[in-house]
Scaffold this motif. Structure first.
Motif, short mmCIF file in Angstrom:
data_model
loop_
_atom_site.label_atom_id
_atom_site.label_comp_id
_atom_site.label_asym_id
_atom_site.label_seq_id
_atom_site.Cartn_x
_atom_site.Cartn_y
_atom_site.Cartn_z
N UNK A 1 0.84 -1.20 0.00
CA UNK A 1 0.00 0.00 0.00
C UNK A 1 0.87 1.25 0.00
N UNK A 2 1.87 1.27 0.88
CA UNK A 2 2.74 2.44 0.96
C UNK A 2 3.56 2.63 -0.31
N UNK A 3 3.98 1.56 -0.94
CA UNK A 3 4.72 1.70 -2.20
C UNK A 3 3.87 2.46 -3.21
N UNK A 4 2.62 2.09 -3.31
CA UNK A 4 1.72 2.77 -4.23
C UNK A 4 1.39 4.18 -3.81
N UNK A 5 1.20 4.38 -2.51
CA UNK A 5 0.82 5.70 -2.01
C UNK A 5 2.02 6.66 -2.09
N UNK A 6 3.24 6.13 -2.15
CA UNK A 6 4.42 6.96 -2.39
C UNK A 6 4.54 7.33 -3.88
N UNK A 7 4.20 6.40 -4.75
CA UNK A 7 4.40 6.62 -6.18
C UNK A 7 3.28 7.44 -6.82
N UNK A 8 2.06 7.26 -6.35
CA UNK A 8 0.92 7.92 -6.96
C UNK A 8 1.07 9.45 -6.98
N UNK A 9 1.39 10.11 -5.88
CA UNK A 9 1.57 11.57 -5.94
C UNK A 9 2.75 11.99 -6.82
N UNK A 10 3.72 11.10 -6.97
CA UNK A 10 4.82 11.40 -7.90
C UNK A 10 4.29 11.48 -9.33
N UNK A 11 3.33 10.62 -9.64
CA UNK A 11 2.68 10.72 -10.95
C UNK A 11 1.91 12.04 -11.07
N UNK A 12 1.32 12.49 -9.96
CA UNK A 12 0.62 13.78 -9.97
C UNK A 12 1.58 14.92 -10.29
N UNK A 13 2.79 14.86 -9.73
CA UNK A 13 3.80 15.88 -10.02
C UNK A 13 4.06 15.93 -11.52
N UNK A 14 4.29 14.76 -12.11
CA UNK A 14 4.56 14.72 -13.54
C UNK A 14 3.34 15.18 -14.35
#
Length: 139
Positions: free
Chosen positions: A15-28
């Protein structure tokens, strides 16, 4: 009980792996100007969100199962109550990410990449606090 605890930790890590990566996609996504890139990022965001949501449910379910072995101890422990509050905040964060996906995809969201860079750090702080609470049990 150890198997339950092991799977609780495994699903929490997923869950945390995804919750760390998802906002990074938002940045992009917030930085992208090309429609094709924005569409691809929107697709990735939706798929990742759908992928990690069951991990959230399993993490919480198994955590409650573990707590059920000794309700009186856990719900009288300050560290555990604090942990539950932080998990609740993380669940709110998770669902807010779902809302961000909708807003970014529809073009409603006018937040810049700087907002999402800061937003990206919130689950890190929650993770640090939860791990310290579980391992150190300061209260």
């Amino acid at each position: 009980m150890l198997w339950i605890k092991a799977f609780h930790v495994i699903f929490m890590v997923c869950w945390f792996a995804g919750i760390f990566y998802l906002p990074r996609l938002f940045v992009n996504h917030a930085m992208a100007t090309d429609t094709t890139v924005r569409d691809q990022l929107a697709l990735m965001e939706r798929k990742l969100y759908r992928f990690i949501t069951p991990f959230m449910v399993l993490t919480i379910g198994l955590g409650l199962w573990l707590a059920s072995y000794n309700w009186s101890y856990f719900f009288n422990s300050g560290w555990f109550i604090t942990k539950i509050c932080l998990v609740f905040l993380l669940v709110i964060y998770h669902f807010y990410c779902g809302r961000c996906i909708e807003r970014l995809d529809s073009g409603e969201d006018q937040r810049g990449h700087v907002f999402y860079r800061v937003f990206n750090e919130l689950p890190v702080l929650i993770l640090f606090a939860v791990v310290i609470l579980v391992v150190v049990r300061p209260f």
